[in-house]
Design an enzyme around this catalytic site. Sequence first.
Site, short mmCIF file in Angstrom:
data_model
loop_
_atom_site.label_atom_id
_atom_site.label_comp_id
_atom_site.label_asym_id
_atom_site.label_seq_id
_atom_site.Cartn_x
_atom_site.Cartn_y
_atom_site.Cartn_z
CG HIS A 137 -13.85 2.84 17.36
ND1 HIS A 137 -14.88 2.04 16.93
CD2 HIS A 137 -14.37 4.09 17.46
CE1 HIS A 137 -15.97 2.77 16.76
NE2 HIS A 137 -15.69 4.03 17.09
CG ASP B 182 -15.62 7.82 18.84
OD1 ASP B 182 -15.47 6.85 18.09
OD2 ASP B 182 -16.72 8.15 19.32
CG HIS C 36 -17.98 3.16 20.69
ND1 HIS C 36 -17.16 4.13 21.23
CD2 HIS C 36 -18.21 3.57 19.42
CE1 HIS C 36 -16.92 5.07 20.34
NE2 HIS C 36 -17.55 4.75 19.22
NE ARG D 27 -19.45 11.22 16.86
CZ ARG D 27 -18.26 10.69 16.68
NH1 ARG D 27 -18.13 9.37 16.58
NH2 ARG D 27 -17.20 11.42 16.58
O1 LIG Z 1 -23.49 3.96 15.43
C1 LIG Z 1 -23.03 3.62 16.52
O2 LIG Z 1 -23.64 2.90 17.31
C2 LIG Z 1 -21.67 4.13 16.92
C3 LIG Z 1 -20.88 4.58 15.75
C4 LIG Z 1 -19.55 5.14 16.18
O3 LIG Z 1 -18.58 4.47 16.31
C5 LIG Z 1 -19.49 6.55 16.55
O4 LIG Z 1 -20.45 7.30 16.33
O5 LIG Z 1 -18.45 6.95 17.10
FE LIG Z 2 -17.02 5.59 17.36
#
Ligand SMILES: O=C(O)CCC(=O)C(=O)O
Ligand SMILES: [Fe+2]
Length: 283
Positions: free
Chosen positions: A100, A102, A255, A270
């Site tokens: 996907h 984001d 990702h 994040r």
């Molecule tokens: O945990 C991750 O490596 C990415 C998870 C994810 O898709 C995000 O944080 O947008």
């Molecule tokens: Fe993500």
Amino acid sequence: MTESFEVKPLGTALGAEIIGLDLAQPFGDNTAQALLGALGENGVIVFRDQLLTPEQHRAVAQALGRININRFFPTVEGHPDIAEVRKEPGQTSNIGSEWHTDHSYDTEPALGSLLYARDVPPTGGDTIFASMYAAYESLSDGLKAALATLRAVHSSAHVFGEAALSSDELKGVFANADSANQFSTHPMVIHHPTSGRSALYVNPEFTLRIEGWSDEESAALLNYLYQQATKPEFTLRLGWANNTLAIWDNRATWHLAVNDYHGHRRLMHRITLEGCVLEAAAA
Ligand SMILES: O=C(O)CCC(=O)C(=O)O
Ligand SMILES: [Fe+2]
């Protein structure tokens, strides 16, 4: 003030490591612009061995743009602008296990995220990125011309909405299921806002269909594009260590978080940056 740094390619299609910066120290606007340039070109930039408090993580984000607060993710206690990407030893599902990009369900999709590794499993828990520049460039001139005229519809409802959160585990992870009602349309090929390059902008998780096409017709073309975009040569697999910070660009990459570390904790912080309306690439 301009801090100098080295940009070392990590993969052929995408990814670079930034060497020579200590992100715990404030950096100047020229450096911020240079980092944003490197991000737009490389799709994902990686900084190793960065000791960052939540405040310093936030300061890096604020130097690069405006912080976006994701309404679905849990947050770090005392830091409502920092989302927690957490999987505990007893959990089986993780966040982001499908390909996907984001926020494509938003009308102004987030620019990208700064994901900081706080506690990584002994093995596994990698993140794979794919270059949407490389995916686009691999297509024929005929298909490129056809895509230049098309837009696609994106939504969050089937991912973060009440009906989609089937397991109790997921219900406990994501918040605000009732606000998962955004639909937006974007060009299928965008003009990247900083690099100026053309990038494929559809993704398997949030794209519903091509505007004006039936679901069946849409699936035929979208599935071809998804297959093309995930060719190994267009990807980069990032192995994390504690204190690695990676910044990705949602307009140039997809990702996927690999879910191969059951029985261990993985905890990431994040911070997401606001983006802008996406314009179609010139045909
Ligand atoms: O945990 C991750 O490596 C990415 C998870 C994810 O898709 C995000 O944080 O947008
Ligand atoms: Fe993500």
